[in-house]
Design a protein around this motif. Structure first.
Motif, short mmCIF file in Angstrom:
data_model
loop_
_atom_site.label_atom_id
_atom_site.label_comp_id
_atom_site.label_asym_id
_atom_site.label_seq_id
_atom_site.Cartn_x
_atom_site.Cartn_y
_atom_site.Cartn_z
N THR A 1 0.87 -1.17 0.00
CA THR A 1 0.00 0.00 0.00
C THR A 1 0.90 1.21 0.00
OG1 THR A 1 -0.28 -0.63 2.26
CG2 THR A 1 -2.26 -0.55 0.95
N GLY A 2 0.91 1.92 -1.09
CA GLY A 2 1.80 3.06 -1.23
C GLY A 2 1.23 4.29 -0.59
N GLU A 3 2.03 5.33 -0.58
CA GLU A 3 1.60 6.59 0.02
C GLU A 3 0.35 7.10 -0.70
OE1 GLU A 3 4.11 10.48 0.41
OE2 GLU A 3 4.40 8.99 1.98
N GLY A 4 -0.58 7.61 0.06
CA GLY A 4 -1.77 8.20 -0.54
C GLY A 4 -2.88 7.21 -0.78
N GLU A 5 -2.57 5.91 -0.71
CA GLU A 5 -3.63 4.94 -0.99
C GLU A 5 -4.54 4.76 0.21
OE1 GLU A 5 -1.59 1.50 -2.34
OE2 GLU A 5 -1.32 2.34 -4.35
N MET A 6 -5.75 4.35 -0.13
CA MET A 6 -6.75 4.13 0.90
C MET A 6 -7.24 2.70 0.73
SD MET A 6 -10.08 6.48 1.11
CE MET A 6 -10.17 7.43 2.58
N SER A 7 -7.24 1.91 1.79
CA SER A 7 -7.77 0.56 1.63
C SER A 7 -8.63 0.17 2.82
CB SER A 7 -6.64 -0.46 1.42
OG SER A 7 -5.93 -0.67 2.60
N PHE A 8 -9.54 -0.74 2.56
CA PHE A 8 -10.42 -1.25 3.61
C PHE A 8 -10.24 -2.76 3.66
CE2 PHE A 8 -12.12 2.84 2.48
CZ PHE A 8 -12.33 3.38 3.74
N GLU A 9 -9.96 -3.26 4.85
CA GLU A 9 -9.57 -4.65 4.99
C GLU A 9 -10.35 -5.32 6.12
OE1 GLU A 9 -7.49 -5.61 2.80
OE2 GLU A 9 -6.54 -3.73 2.18
N ILE A 10 -10.62 -6.63 5.91
CA ILE A 10 -11.28 -7.40 6.96
C ILE A 10 -10.23 -7.78 8.01
CG2 ILE A 10 -12.52 -9.54 7.50
CD1 ILE A 10 -13.63 -9.43 4.62
N LEU A 11 -10.50 -7.45 9.26
CA LEU A 11 -9.56 -7.80 10.34
C LEU A 11 -10.34 -7.90 11.64
CD1 LEU A 11 -6.27 -7.87 10.88
CD2 LEU A 11 -6.82 -5.83 12.18
N ASP A 12 -10.18 -9.01 12.33
CA ASP A 12 -10.74 -9.13 13.68
C ASP A 12 -9.68 -8.62 14.65
OD1 ASP A 12 -11.42 -10.01 16.26
OD2 ASP A 12 -12.68 -11.60 15.42
N LEU A 13 -10.01 -7.52 15.31
CA LEU A 13 -9.01 -6.84 16.15
C LEU A 13 -8.58 -7.66 17.36
CD1 LEU A 13 -10.68 -3.36 15.84
CD2 LEU A 13 -8.32 -3.90 15.15
N ILE A 14 -9.36 -8.65 17.72
CA ILE A 14 -8.99 -9.48 18.87
C ILE A 14 -8.24 -10.74 18.43
CG2 ILE A 14 -9.89 -10.80 20.86
CD1 ILE A 14 -10.20 -7.71 21.10
N HIS A 15 -8.73 -11.38 17.36
CA HIS A 15 -8.18 -12.70 17.02
C HIS A 15 -7.13 -12.69 15.91
CE1 HIS A 15 -12.05 -13.61 19.05
NE2 HIS A 15 -11.23 -14.37 19.73
N ASP A 16 -7.06 -11.62 15.12
CA ASP A 16 -6.06 -11.56 14.04
C ASP A 16 -4.83 -10.79 14.50
OD1 ASP A 16 -7.81 -12.94 12.42
OD2 ASP A 16 -8.66 -11.13 11.52
N THR A 17 -3.74 -10.97 13.76
CA THR A 17 -2.49 -10.25 14.09
C THR A 17 -2.21 -9.22 13.00
OG1 THR A 17 -1.71 -12.30 15.08
CG2 THR A 17 -0.05 -10.60 14.70
N PRO A 18 -2.40 -7.94 13.29
CA PRO A 18 -2.24 -6.91 12.25
C PRO A 18 -0.86 -6.94 11.61
CG PRO A 18 -3.22 -5.96 14.22
CD PRO A 18 -2.85 -7.37 14.57
#
Ligand SMILES: C[S@@+](CC[C@H](N)C(=O)[O-])C[C@H]1O[C@@H](n2cnc3c(N)ncnc32)[C@H](O)[C@@H]1O
Length: 304
Positions: free
Chosen positions: A165-182
């Motif tokens: 993800t380069g500078e300026g890009e915007m992305s939306f991602e599926i992530l479980d904040l408790i069970h996944d590892t960012p």
């Protein structure tokens, strides 16, 4: 005698603490979204981020937080008045991570109204939320490009481990904040994000009855107890976290996050940087704000 807990008393669980609730909520928004990806956006129909539904709109929290983050005094603000400030420690295109992004409205406001130009990632465990936010992003970006206003891309990195993800890009991602590892995600920036936002997500997590095993103490804990430490790892050293809550008082938010225990994966901790003021109301002899927004700064990495 057992030692007192290092956090405020728990909230009673509710359906707002379940994924099923949010999946249905955003599916409903998707079903009612009035612009399809393929639709042309008319010149007189420019989308406005402040028209989007956003949590705590009734008390003006989206506008207040935008005002705070774009003020002359907030170090990451595009309008920051840096006379006399240490320019070397300042990022000119701060990266922003929105936790439990919902329809993405906080990121759209920062990008399209607030002048933030750095990388932005919105995460949510609800697939429907991410689908909705991506759809809206394509709509905003195509509209602002035709205006010549903002240069941004919307990317989904979920399908490709190698796409950055380069500078300026915007992305939306599926992530479980408790069970996944960012930090294992392909969109993760090595040092963490400059600015992390949470509006209503710690509230939702605090309403979940789910527990996880805390390997450090071998005890089952409500997931809200694990959350502040997880967030600490997502903020780069000397970066900022803005938490907006209606379920916890300002002091309780401070207590939760300043006691975040990173279990050795980062050396930093959260310190209170500032608080946003909301109108105070009085009810039954008690004074309260209805909503609390606390900005934390993560301390520098002492191991460097
Ligand atoms: C009250 S809504 C706030 C949405 C958005 N931040 C706003 O201000 O409009 C809470 C959000 O947190 C998300 N959420 C709750 N638990 C989560 C978890 N464990 N991981 C990721 N997202 C979560 C929900 O799907 C929902 O979008």
């Amino acid at each position: 005698m057992p030692s007192p807990p290092s956090h405020p008393t728990h909230l009673d669980p509710s359906e707002l603490g379940t994924k099923e609730y949010w999946d249905k909520y955003y599916q409903n928004d998707l079903d009612n979204a009035d612009v399809d990806d393929e639709d042309e956006i008319e010149d007189d129909d420019q989308p406005d981020p402040s028209d989007l539904e956003s949590w705590f709109d009734d008390v003006g929290a989206p506008a207040k937080t935008l005002e705070f983050l774009t003020s002359e005094t907030f170090p990451l603000s595009p309008n920051y008045n840096h006379s006399g400030a240490d320019e070397t420690s300042r990022s000119h295109h701060p990266s922003v991570l929105d936790l439990g992004t919902g329809n993405g409205s906080a990121l759209f406001a920062l990008r399209f109204e607030g002048g933030y130009t750095g990388r932005m990632v919105g995460v949510d465990y609800s697939r429907q939320s991410v689908e909705l936010a991506r759809k809206l992003a394509r709509q905003y970006i195509s509209s602002s490009r035709s205006d010549g206003n903002v240069d941004a891309n919307v990317e989904s990195n979920s399908n490709s481990k190698t796409s950055g993800t380069g500078e300026g890009e915007m992305s939306f991602e599926i992530l479980d904040l408790i069970h996944d590892t960012p930090s294992e995600q392909n969109w993760w920036p090595e040092a963490g994000f400059d600015l992390v936002l949470d509006k209503g997500t710690f509230d939702a997590i605090s309403l979940s009855s789910a527990t996880v095993l805390d390997s450090a103490t071998d005890q089952e804990r409500r997931i809200c107890e694990m959350y502040p430490a997880k967030v600490l790892e997502m903020v780069r050293p000397e970066g900022f976290l803005l938490v907006t809550s209606c379920n916890w008082t300002e002091d309780e938010v401070v207590s939760w996050f300043t006691n975040a225990d990173s279990r050795g994966t980062t050396t930093g901790k959260f310190e209170v940087y500032d608080r946003i003021r909301y109108p105070v109301f009085e009810f039954g002899g008690q004074k309260g704000q209805g909503v609390a927004s606390v900005c934390f700064r993560k301390t520098a990495d002492e191991s460097q």
